[in-house]
Design a protein around this motif. Structure first.
Motif, PDB file in Angstrom:
ATOM      1  N   ALA A  68       0.528  33.223   4.520  1.00 17.38           N
ATOM      2  CA  ALA A  68       1.460  32.250   5.095  1.00 17.38           C
ATOM      3  C   ALA A  68       2.753  32.881   5.595  1.00 17.38           C
ATOM      4  O   ALA A  68       3.492  32.257   6.354  1.00 17.38           O
ATOM      5  CB  ALA A  68       1.783  31.170   4.071  1.00 17.38           C
ATOM      6  N   LEU A  69       3.050  34.099   5.173  1.00 19.44           N
ATOM      7  CA  LEU A  69       4.300  34.751   5.580  1.00 19.44           C
ATOM      8  C   LEU A  69       4.369  34.887   7.096  1.00 19.44           C
ATOM      9  O   LEU A  69       3.415  35.309   7.732  1.00 19.44           O
ATOM     10  CB  LEU A  69       4.424  36.130   4.937  1.00 19.44           C
ATOM     11  N   ILE A  72       4.618  31.172  -1.770  1.00 16.84           N
ATOM     12  CA  ILE A  72       4.158  31.328  -0.395  1.00 16.84           C
ATOM     13  C   ILE A  72       3.281  32.564  -0.379  1.00 16.84           C
ATOM     14  O   ILE A  72       3.743  33.664  -0.660  1.00 16.84           O
ATOM     15  CB  ILE A  72       5.335  31.449   0.585  1.00 16.84           C
ATOM     16  N   TRP A 105      17.643  25.306   6.452  1.00 16.24           N
ATOM     17  CA  TRP A 105      16.606  26.287   6.773  1.00 16.24           C
ATOM     18  C   TRP A 105      15.710  25.788   7.901  1.00 16.24           C
ATOM     19  O   TRP A 105      15.423  26.523   8.842  1.00 16.24           O
ATOM     20  CB  TRP A 105      15.801  26.585   5.508  1.00 16.24           C
ATOM     21  N   VAL A 144       7.496  24.697   1.340  1.00 13.69           N
ATOM     22  CA  VAL A 144       8.848  24.252   0.980  1.00 13.69           C
ATOM     23  C   VAL A 144       8.914  22.728   0.932  1.00 13.69           C
ATOM     24  O   VAL A 144       9.439  22.146  -0.031  1.00 13.69           O
ATOM     25  CB  VAL A 144       9.887  24.836   1.960  1.00 13.69           C
ATOM     26  N   LEU A 164      13.099  28.248  -2.110  1.00 13.03           N
ATOM     27  CA  LEU A 164      11.931  28.443  -2.974  1.00 13.03           C
ATOM     28  C   LEU A 164      12.349  28.719  -4.413  1.00 13.03           C
ATOM     29  O   LEU A 164      11.719  28.225  -5.354  1.00 13.03           O
ATOM     30  CB  LEU A 164      11.051  29.583  -2.441  1.00 13.03           C
ATOM     31  N   GLY A 173       9.696  34.851   7.604  1.00 10.08           N
ATOM     32  CA  GLY A 173       9.077  35.591   6.503  1.00 10.08           C
ATOM     33  C   GLY A 173       9.959  35.898   5.318  1.00 10.08           C
ATOM     34  O   GLY A 173       9.468  36.423   4.324  1.00 10.08           O
ATOM     35  N   PRO A 217      12.267  28.822   9.559  1.00  5.75           N
ATOM     36  CA  PRO A 217      10.866  28.922   9.154  1.00  5.75           C
ATOM     37  C   PRO A 217      10.116  29.899  10.047  1.00  5.75           C
ATOM     38  O   PRO A 217      10.302  29.915  11.261  1.00  5.75           O
ATOM     39  CB  PRO A 217      10.344  27.498   9.350  1.00  5.75           C
ATOM     40  N   GLU A 226       3.112  27.116   7.811  1.00 10.18           N
ATOM     41  CA  GLU A 226       2.710  27.330   6.420  1.00 10.18           C
ATOM     42  C   GLU A 226       3.926  27.451   5.496  1.00 10.18           C
ATOM     43  O   GLU A 226       3.929  26.898   4.397  1.00 10.18           O
ATOM     44  CB  GLU A 226       1.824  28.572   6.297  1.00 10.18           C
ATOM     45  N   GLU A 227       4.939  28.185   5.927  1.00 12.59           N
ATOM     46  CA  GLU A 227       6.157  28.284   5.115  1.00 12.59           C
ATOM     47  C   GLU A 227       6.806  26.909   4.944  1.00 12.59           C
ATOM     48  O   GLU A 227       7.212  26.537   3.837  1.00 12.59           O
ATOM     49  CB  GLU A 227       7.154  29.252   5.760  1.00 12.59           C
ATOM     50  N   THR A 228       6.866  26.153   6.033  1.00 22.01           N
ATOM     51  CA  THR A 228       7.452  24.822   5.975  1.00 22.01           C
ATOM     52  C   THR A 228       6.655  23.917   5.049  1.00 22.01           C
ATOM     53  O   THR A 228       7.238  23.163   4.259  1.00 22.01           O
ATOM     54  CB  THR A 228       7.532  24.195   7.385  1.00 22.01           C
ATOM     55  N   TYR A 282      13.191  31.768   3.390  1.00 21.98           N
ATOM     56  CA  TYR A 282      12.846  30.636   2.521  1.00 21.98           C
ATOM     57  C   TYR A 282      13.185  30.916   1.069  1.00 21.98           C
ATOM     58  O   TYR A 282      13.093  30.034   0.221  1.00 21.98           O
ATOM     59  CB  TYR A 282      11.352  30.304   2.618  1.00 21.98           C
TER      60      TYR A 282
END
Length: 194
Positions: free
Chosen positions: A79-80, A75, A43, A90, A63, A56, A53, A85-87, A59
């Motif tokens: 953060a989407l 998330i 990912w 995770v 997750l 949206g 990443p 933020e996503e990284t 992940y």
């Protein structure tokens, strides 16, 4: 008489608080951990079907692997679509899985942390240069320094040293060794480990 009664209440309350503590490692933690490591590496690198990443949605697979053991990992809406933020979520979640494993099997947890850090660096190395790569680097460091729960780490001295060494090494492998970002990330991690 009152003292005896209050001691019984205190003991019952303490037993009730510890009732939620796990007594053994989840039987699927090891396999779920290595699955999550593979999913996260792919990912982060932007593998399968353009998932990466910041898109949206992609992940979801990693997750769901994390949420089997840490269901509170989510998330948020803010953060989407933000790669950093996503990284961070995770990376923090998978790191928590490794730390949880180290609590039960110290040396296996240390080896899993090395595998996880190597996978992060390998996935990050395949990301194209640019603002997305910078955002992913910030997310990796934030996931380790802010989202990971260090209280899950093993108490075994040798394994703990190996895990800390791997974590402290990550920032210099993501950023160039001796860079300001690497020093800042390592100092932040060190302050959490004291």
């Amino acid at each position: 008489m009152f003292r005896s009664f209050s001691n019984q209440l205190a003991a019952a309350a303490a037993a009730g608080n510890n009732a939620n503590d796990k007594k053994t490692m989840s039987p699927t933690l090891r396999s779920d951990l290595y699955t999550a490591i593979d999913q996260a590496k792919t990912w982060i690198a932007g593998g399968k079907g353009g998932s990466q990443p910041g898109d949206g949605v992609s992940y979801g697979a990693v997750l769901s692997s994390i949420q089997k053991h840490f269901p509170e990992t989510k998330i948020g809406m803010d953060a989407l679509g933000r790669a950093d933020e996503e990284t961070a979520v995770v990376v923090g979640g998978v790191t928590n899985m490794v730390l949880e494993m180290s609590k039960w099997e110290g040396m296996a947890g240390g080896m899993a942390m090395k595998t996880w850090i190597d996978a992060l660096v390998s996935g990050y190395a395949r990301v194209d240069r640019g603002s997305r790569k910078d955002a992913i680097a910030r997310g990796i460091v934030k996931g380790i320094n802010q989202n990971a729960d260090m209280s899950l780490m093993t108490k075994e001295f040798t394994a703990k040293i190996q895990i800390i060494s791997c974590l402290k090494n990550l920032s210099s492998r993501i950023y160039s060794p001796g860079s300001e970002e690497a020093r800042h990330a390592e100092a932040t991690l060190s302050s959490r480990l004291i």
